[in-house]
Design an enzyme around this catalytic site. Structure first.
Site, PDB file in Angstrom:
ATOM      1  NE  ARG A 124      36.741 -19.959 -22.877  1.00 42.91           N
ATOM      2  CZ  ARG A 124      36.042 -20.316 -21.802  1.00 42.91           C
ATOM      3  NH1 ARG A 124      36.628 -20.580 -20.666  1.00 42.91           N
ATOM      4  NH2 ARG A 124      34.733 -20.414 -21.860  1.00 42.91           N
ATOM      5  CG  ASN A 171      36.410 -16.550 -23.224  1.00 41.78           C
ATOM      6  OD1 ASN A 171      37.039 -16.996 -24.170  1.00 41.78           O
ATOM      7  ND2 ASN A 171      35.175 -16.932 -22.952  1.00 41.78           N
TER       8      ASN A 171
END
Length: 83
Positions: free
Chosen positions: A17, A35
């Site tokens: 990320r 997520n």
């Protein structure tokens, strides 16, 4: 143009990320990356078609320590994706 991407594989716990955020900023893209409870990563990005394509190629090439098994991409013009 917006792009919705679900990324599957070894994608959590490997700084994916953060790396996507850094790459997206370099390409002047806006949006978010999170997520999911299922173990994938979900990305919604907005920008030029060219820069979105560059981000996808970067993701497919597999940032360090991640193992991208598959991804699902959907182009969109839906502004509510950012709410």
């Amino acid at each position: 143009m917006n792009l919705e991407v679900n990324i599957y594989g070894r994608v959590q716990g490997v700084s994916l990320r953060k790396r996507i955020q850094i790459q997206a900023r370099k390409l002047s893209l806006t949006g978010w990356v999170r997520n999911t409870y299922e173990g994938s990563v979900r990305l919604v990005a907005s920008g030029t078609r060219e820069n979105l394509h560059k981000l996808l190629i970067w993701i497919v090439n597999g940032p360090a320590f991640s193992n991208i098994e598959s991804l699902n991409c959907t182009p969109s013009y839906n502004e509510s994706l950012f709410n």
